[in-house]
Design a protein around this motif. Sequence first.
Motif, PDB file in Angstrom:
ATOM      1  N   THR A 123      40.014   0.695 -40.503  1.00 35.22           N
ATOM      2  CA  THR A 123      38.364   0.427 -40.407  1.00 35.22           C
ATOM      3  C   THR A 123      38.801   0.077 -38.865  1.00 35.22           C
ATOM      4  O   THR A 123      38.397   1.090 -38.015  1.00 35.22           O
ATOM      5  N   GLU A 124      39.692  -0.309 -38.054  1.00 38.85           N
ATOM      6  CA  GLU A 124      39.529  -0.277 -36.853  1.00 38.85           C
ATOM      7  C   GLU A 124      40.588   1.308 -36.398  1.00 38.85           C
ATOM      8  O   GLU A 124      39.924   2.595 -35.207  1.00 38.85           O
ATOM      9  N   ASN A 125      41.200   1.227 -37.004  1.00 38.35           N
ATOM     10  CA  ASN A 125      41.956   2.866 -36.499  1.00 38.35           C
ATOM     11  C   ASN A 125      40.658   4.361 -37.490  1.00 38.35           C
ATOM     12  O   ASN A 125      40.466   5.808 -36.321  1.00 38.35           O
ATOM     13  N   ALA A 126      39.150   4.408 -38.350  1.00 38.30           N
ATOM     14  CA  ALA A 126      38.982   5.098 -38.745  1.00 38.30           C
ATOM     15  C   ALA A 126      38.330   5.631 -37.655  1.00 38.30           C
ATOM     16  O   ALA A 126      37.583   6.382 -37.468  1.00 38.30           O
ATOM     17  N   PHE A 127      37.406   4.340 -36.750  1.00 40.18           N
ATOM     18  CA  PHE A 127      36.322   3.957 -36.645  1.00 40.18           C
ATOM     19  C   PHE A 127      37.138   5.045 -35.246  1.00 40.18           C
ATOM     20  O   PHE A 127      36.430   5.732 -33.938  1.00 40.18           O
ATOM     21  N   ARG A 128      37.658   4.201 -34.329  1.00 37.26           N
ATOM     22  CA  ARG A 128      38.668   4.985 -33.543  1.00 37.26           C
ATOM     23  C   ARG A 128      38.273   7.080 -33.567  1.00 37.26           C
ATOM     24  O   ARG A 128      38.287   7.618 -32.307  1.00 37.26           O
ATOM     25  N   ASP A 129      39.020   7.116 -34.403  1.00 39.51           N
ATOM     26  CA  ASP A 129      40.127   8.293 -34.755  1.00 39.51           C
ATOM     27  C   ASP A 129      38.203   9.441 -34.862  1.00 39.51           C
ATOM     28  O   ASP A 129      37.994  10.828 -34.332  1.00 39.51           O
ATOM     29  N   VAL A 130      36.844   8.654 -35.718  1.00 38.98           N
ATOM     30  CA  VAL A 130      35.943   9.793 -35.744  1.00 38.98           C
ATOM     31  C   VAL A 130      35.410   9.487 -34.279  1.00 38.98           C
ATOM     32  O   VAL A 130      34.818  10.856 -33.929  1.00 38.98           O
ATOM     33  N   ASN A 131      35.463   8.469 -33.394  1.00 35.80           N
ATOM     34  CA  ASN A 131      35.589   8.761 -32.484  1.00 35.80           C
ATOM     35  C   ASN A 131      35.630  10.200 -31.233  1.00 35.80           C
ATOM     36  O   ASN A 131      35.437  11.031 -30.149  1.00 35.80           O
ATOM     37  N   ILE A 132      37.168  10.052 -31.359  1.00 35.62           N
ATOM     38  CA  ILE A 132      37.543  10.872 -30.759  1.00 35.62           C
ATOM     39  C   ILE A 132      36.958  12.385 -31.031  1.00 35.62           C
ATOM     40  O   ILE A 132      36.933  13.686 -30.681  1.00 35.62           O
ATOM     41  N   ALA A 133      37.115  12.450 -32.355  1.00 38.23           N
ATOM     42  CA  ALA A 133      37.058  14.050 -33.238  1.00 38.23           C
ATOM     43  C   ALA A 133      35.696  14.122 -32.847  1.00 38.23           C
ATOM     44  O   ALA A 133      35.112  15.994 -32.551  1.00 38.23           O
ATOM     45  N   PHE A 134      34.542  13.523 -31.887  1.00 40.63           N
ATOM     46  CA  PHE A 134      33.268  13.821 -31.705  1.00 40.63           C
ATOM     47  C   PHE A 134      33.297  14.633 -30.195  1.00 40.63           C
ATOM     48  O   PHE A 134      32.824  15.555 -30.222  1.00 40.63           O
ATOM     49  N   ALA A 135      34.326  13.421 -29.463  1.00 40.88           N
ATOM     50  CA  ALA A 135      34.947  13.928 -28.100  1.00 40.88           C
ATOM     51  C   ALA A 135      35.766  15.434 -28.034  1.00 40.88           C
ATOM     52  O   ALA A 135      35.321  16.678 -27.406  1.00 40.88           O
ATOM     53  N   ASN A 136      36.621  15.666 -29.199  1.00 42.28           N
ATOM     54  CA  ASN A 136      36.902  16.596 -29.255  1.00 42.28           C
ATOM     55  C   ASN A 136      36.099  18.040 -29.888  1.00 42.28           C
ATOM     56  O   ASN A 136      36.159  19.611 -29.819  1.00 42.28           O
ATOM     57  N   GLU A 137      35.666  17.753 -30.488  1.00 43.52           N
ATOM     58  CA  GLU A 137      34.889  18.798 -30.774  1.00 43.52           C
ATOM     59  C   GLU A 137      33.552  18.897 -30.394  1.00 43.52           C
ATOM     60  O   GLU A 137      33.053  20.093 -30.461  1.00 43.52           O
ATOM     61  N   LEU A 138      33.236  17.815 -29.519  1.00 44.15           N
ATOM     62  CA  LEU A 138      31.983  18.472 -28.255  1.00 44.15           C
ATOM     63  C   LEU A 138      33.067  19.630 -27.374  1.00 44.15           C
ATOM     64  O   LEU A 138      32.040  20.956 -26.738  1.00 44.15           O
ATOM     65  N   SER A 139      34.266  19.233 -27.007  1.00 38.02           N
ATOM     66  CA  SER A 139      35.017  19.613 -25.961  1.00 38.02           C
ATOM     67  C   SER A 139      35.581  21.520 -26.311  1.00 38.02           C
ATOM     68  O   SER A 139      35.084  22.225 -25.643  1.00 38.02           O
ATOM     69  N   MET A 140      34.961  21.548 -27.818  1.00 38.86           N
ATOM     70  CA  MET A 140      35.352  22.528 -28.481  1.00 38.86           C
ATOM     71  C   MET A 140      34.086  23.876 -28.137  1.00 38.86           C
ATOM     72  O   MET A 140      33.932  24.948 -28.218  1.00 38.86           O
ATOM     73  N   ILE A 141      32.416  23.520 -28.569  1.00 41.20           N
ATOM     74  CA  ILE A 141      31.636  23.295 -28.387  1.00 41.20           C
ATOM     75  C   ILE A 141      31.149  23.442 -27.292  1.00 41.20           C
ATOM     76  O   ILE A 141      31.083  24.789 -26.962  1.00 41.20           O
ATOM     77  N   CYS A 142      31.527  22.861 -26.192  1.00 43.95           N
ATOM     78  CA  CYS A 142      31.099  22.928 -24.349  1.00 43.95           C
ATOM     79  C   CYS A 142      32.201  24.184 -23.848  1.00 43.95           C
ATOM     80  O   CYS A 142      31.466  25.381 -23.627  1.00 43.95           O
ATOM     81  N   ARG A 143      33.490  24.485 -24.489  1.00 41.46           N
ATOM     82  CA  ARG A 143      34.691  26.041 -24.518  1.00 41.46           C
ATOM     83  C   ARG A 143      34.122  27.071 -24.817  1.00 41.46           C
ATOM     84  O   ARG A 143      33.777  27.862 -24.038  1.00 41.46           O
ATOM     85  N   ASP A 144      32.630  27.107 -25.759  1.00 39.50           N
ATOM     86  CA  ASP A 144      32.750  28.115 -25.923  1.00 39.50           C
ATOM     87  C   ASP A 144      31.446  28.418 -25.493  1.00 39.50           C
ATOM     88  O   ASP A 144      31.145  29.996 -25.942  1.00 39.50           O
TER      89      ASP A 144
END
Length: 415
Positions: A217-238
Motif C-alpha cells: 500500500t505504501e508504494n502503490a500510494f506513492r506510485d498513484v501520486n507520481i502518476a498524477f504528476a506525470n500525466e499532468l506533465s504530458m497534458i500540460c505539454r500538449d
Amino acid sequence: MAGIGTLSVIGLGYIGLPTAAMFASAGVDVIGVDVNLRVVEAVNGGRAHIEEGNLDELVERCVRAGKLRATSEPEPAEVFIIAVPTPVDNGDSPSPDLSYVRAAAISLAPSLKRGDLIILESTSPVGTTEMVAGILREARPDLTFPDQAGEDADICLAYCPERIIPGQMLKELVENDRVVGGMSPRCAERAAAVYKTFVRGVCHISTDRTAEMVKLTENAFRDVNIAFANELSMICRDLGVDVWKVIEFANRHPRVSILNPGAGVGGHCIAVDPWFIVASAPDRSRLIHAARKVNDAKPLFVIEEIERAIAENPGERVACLGLTYKADVDDFRESPALEIASVLSRKYGETIVCVDPYAEALGERECANRGLRFIDLDAAMRDCGILVMLVPHQAFRAHPKPESAVIVDPVGFWH
C-alpha cells in the motif's frame, strides 16, 4: 546479544547487507548468506559490495570484531531473516516472481530446530509468509508451524517489510517505525523484540497478512501520486502550459500537494510492488493498474521529446545526464533513465553520450550490451548541443544552466 543468539540474514543485497551490519554493530552474532560468491568474498574481506553511505566502514568494523561473516549456505541460527529479491515477470500485467523466496525457504529448512524464528522482509504479495510456512512444513514434518499449532508452534514466523531508501539506509533502519506482522501474537512479539535490538522507531504489532499489505500500500500510494504528476506533465505539454508553474501555484492551495513529474518511475519498490496488488485483485485495482501504465509510458513520452529535439537540431550530439533510478545513488534497477538512454543509443549510435557519477556500478558489460558511451560532465557541457536531464544528481549542480544548448528537462532541474 542475550535473547537472540545467532542471527542469519539470507540475501546480502541492498536490504540484507545493511540489515546484517546493523544487527552486528549492535552486538549480535550475524551470519550473512548469499549465493553470489563474490558477495560472500567481499563481506568476509570487510567490504560492502554496494555503495551506501558509511556501509563499507560499518561492514569492515563488524567483520573485524568477529560479529559478521558470510557464507554461501545457511547454517544453524536462532533467527533467520529472509531478504531476497521479489521481482515481477514481464508482460502486460506483470505478476510477482517468488522463486527467490521459495529457494531461500528450502535452503534454510535443514538448519531449523525447535524455537527458531523466521522473519520475511522481502516485499511480497499477501499470503507469502503463509506460503513460506507451507514450504517449511513440507520440508520439516518433524516440526510444527503457526498455521498448525498457533502459539504452541515449534517455529515462529513473521513478516516485517523494509521501508528505507538508498542513500539513507543506515539512518532509516534505526529511526523508521516498523510494522511487524506475526502468524500468531507470539510470533509478532518475538520478531519485534529482535528489531528492538537497534531500531529506535516504534515496532507496530500486527498480523503477517496486514503487514504484507501495508508494504504494498505504501508504494502503490506513492506510485498513484507520481502518476498524477506525470500525466499532468504530458497534458500540460500538449496544451502549451508550463507544468512547473501549474504545480507551484496549485500547491499553494492548503489541501493540495502535487509531486514533481519525472522521466518515469524506477527502483526495486515503487515500479514493482503495485503489480503485486494488481495480481492479487485484478478486478478491484483499476486505479493502481492505471497508475502503473501511466508511469511505464512516461519514458516513451520523454524519448519522443528528445527525438523531436534531435530532428530540429540535426548534427548535434546529445548528452543524457543521469541514468540511475533516482538521484545520488548507484542503483540502476528498473531505471527509466537507463532505458531511455539505451533506446536512444541503439538507435542513434555515437550521437548519444551519457554522464553519470555512478557509471562504474553499472559495469562495462552492461554498458556494452546497451550501447552506452560515457563521457565526463565538462565534456558534455562543452561538446553537446542537446542536454537531456534525466536524473538530477547533486554532482550536476556545479554547472550553471548552459545558455546555448537545447534543453530537454523532464525532471525540472533547470526550470
